[in-house]
Design an enzyme around this catalytic site. Structure first.
Site, PDB file in Angstrom:
ATOM      1  N   CYS A   1     -17.160  -1.233   1.533  1.00  7.03           N
ATOM      2  CA  CYS A   1     -16.920  -2.247   0.531  1.00  7.03           C
ATOM      3  C   CYS A   1     -15.466  -2.458   0.442  1.00  7.03           C
ATOM      4  O   CYS A   1     -14.886  -3.834   0.050  1.00  7.03           O
ATOM      5  CB  CYS A   1     -17.250  -1.450  -1.020  1.00  7.03           C
ATOM      6  SG  CYS A   1     -19.004  -1.198  -1.173  1.00  7.03           S
ATOM      7  N   THR A   2     -14.566  -1.600   0.757  1.00  7.02           N
ATOM      8  CA  THR A   2     -12.997  -2.141   1.221  1.00  7.02           C
ATOM      9  C   THR A   2     -12.769  -2.999   2.153  1.00  7.02           C
ATOM     10  O   THR A   2     -12.141  -3.941   1.913  1.00  7.02           O
ATOM     11  CB  THR A   2     -12.081  -0.719   1.482  1.00  7.02           C
ATOM     12  OG1 THR A   2     -12.617  -0.012   0.243  1.00  7.02           O
ATOM     13  CG2 THR A   2     -10.951  -1.021   1.501  1.00  7.02           C
TER      14      THR A   2
END
Length: 157
Positions: free
Chosen positions: A47-48
């Site tokens: 997600c980062t």
């Protein structure tokens, strides 16, 4: 599993809280194209990577007339920490009951390490200025997704 959205269908409107507690609605962007992307959990590696790709492409999306909005089940506090840690300068919205994810077909069955469970399916929906779905992509990869999305939209790079 929730029904997936198809191009030409009206995108479900939503109003959610962002990382600062301010409410943001899809209708706030009427007249503009919007990339609405769903991600499972703030501050996790995939997600980062995806959020930073959107951050790094935000100026190009804006120049092409797009707003970007990220949605996850995380609470506003977790989103605020994520936004600050990664210098994310686009709205991250909290959908803790996954109501919006379900309406967009981004909640459903997942498999991980041999176990089946329900969760957020990494997805991206592009909503046109009239509120209609232009593009809907499900089970996208975190790495390289933004570049692929720009290609699929016919945008350079």
């Amino acid at each position: 599993m929730a029904a997936r959205l198809e191009p030409g269908r009206q995108a479900p409107d939503f109003t959610l809280s962002d990382a600062t507690g301010r409410t943001v609605s899809l209708s706030d962007h009427r007249g503009q194209r919007v990339v609405v992307y769903f991600y499972p959990k703030a501050s996790t590696p995939g997600c980062t990577t995806q959020a930073c790709d959107f951050r790094d492409s935000l100026a190009r999306f804006a120049a092409d007339g797009f707003a970007v909005v990220g949605i996850s089940p995380d609470g506003p506090e977790a989103l605020a920490r994520f936004a600050e840690a990664e210098s994310l300068d686009f709205p991250l919205l909290s959908d803790p009951d996954h109501r919006v994810a379900e309406a967009y077909g981004a909640w459903g069955e997942k498999k991980n390490y041999g176990k089946t469970y329900e969760g957020l399916v990494r997805s991206t929906v592009v909503v046109g200025p009239d509120g209609e779905v232009e593009l809907a992509q499900y089970n996208v990869r975190a790495t390289g997704h933004v570049a692929k999305l720009r290609r699929d939209l016919g945008l350079e790079g």
